[in-house]
Design an enzyme around this catalytic site. Sequence first.
Site, short mmCIF file in Angstrom:
data_model
loop_
_atom_site.label_atom_id
_atom_site.label_comp_id
_atom_site.label_asym_id
_atom_site.label_seq_id
_atom_site.Cartn_x
_atom_site.Cartn_y
_atom_site.Cartn_z
N GLY A 47 49.42 57.26 -1.18
CA GLY A 47 50.77 56.72 -1.35
C GLY A 47 50.64 55.21 -1.40
CB ALA A 48 52.03 52.72 -3.77
CD GLN A 192 48.79 64.32 -4.49
OE1 GLN A 192 48.91 65.28 -5.24
NE2 GLN A 192 48.00 63.31 -4.77
CG ASP A 233 51.23 54.96 -7.19
OD1 ASP A 233 51.93 55.98 -7.26
OD2 ASP A 233 50.32 54.80 -6.36
CE LYS A 244 49.56 61.58 -7.68
NZ LYS A 244 48.14 61.17 -7.91
#
Length: 337
Positions: A47-48, A192, A233, A244
């Site tokens: 996760g960013a 995810q 992101d 994603k």
Amino acid sequence: MRFTPIKRVDNKLVLLAQSKLPLEEEYLELDDHRDIIAAIKRLDVRGAPAIGIAAAYGVAVAADRARRADIEFIRGVAEEFKAARPTAVNLSWAVDRVCDRLASLPTDDVDERLSLLWAEAEAIHEEDRLMCLEIGRHGAELLTDGDTVLTHCNAGALATGGIGTALGVIYTAREQGKTLRVYADETRPLLQGARLTAWELQQEGIDVTLICDNTAGMLMKQGKVDHVIVGADRIARNGDVANKIGTYSLAILADHHRVPFYVAAPATTFDAATECSDGIVIEQRSPDEVTSGFGVRTAPHGVSVYSPAFDVTPFELITCYVTDTGIKPGGRREGGG
Ligand code: MRU
């Protein structure tokens, strides 16, 4: 939240091993920055915003272990972190911020410099926590009691230093007394959505239904989705969003079916230095994740695989951005479908 994905304990970084979820809830105690880089690559932290926070702590871990905090050493460590995952701008932003802060410190005293590195990582962590709350507050205004939200990947507490971005909006709306239903895309190939979002929403008592990625279109056609909310992101200056893989297809489906499509992200995901999607490096993942995901061979030996981790959704397909400073309009014109 019932779990803590990232925590500093003394001179160590403690990470919830997300690659093991939902079957095992195991915490990794890391005091070597090379292990933190490996954890980022393995998606034990992902996760960013979360990888930016972990990398900032990772720089402090490296300095502490080597008892070195001169700027040459720290910039070298920062470059190692940047190479771990290229797409999320939060990672390079976080380590650059730590380096710049250190470079401006006038003293050569190692202890003082180490303290500054830890304090800066903690500040980045805390600021992200607060930005998630603001994203939640602004985004919750878009949701009405009884709504159904579809989300992709995991943009929740597991992916940030706080309550999450896309999922933070859902948690905040729930706190306001709204009852919501969530569809979680499973998110091929690393799942995810199935492994993390379904688990996280269950932990938080949110009504979640898991779907295969290719079910989203049918659900929208049936009128069962009121909103799509995803994370990001990297958001280029023209509003294009890297997120994603599968996000772009979802945005096209949402446009066709006139379902609003929101991108929730903190200021640290907006990349003013990148003009448009051409400037975004898309991470390529190992073919094994597609042919032998989770250890089971599902494709013939020798087959070619193309597995980008992210795609880019253009500004024109986004209804609005939910940021920590408010709702910003996207470029989608209503009346599609
Ligand atoms: O490969 P991952 O799991 O790190 O990808 C994560 C995503 O694409 C998220 O949607 C994004 O980082 C936003 S997290 C708040």
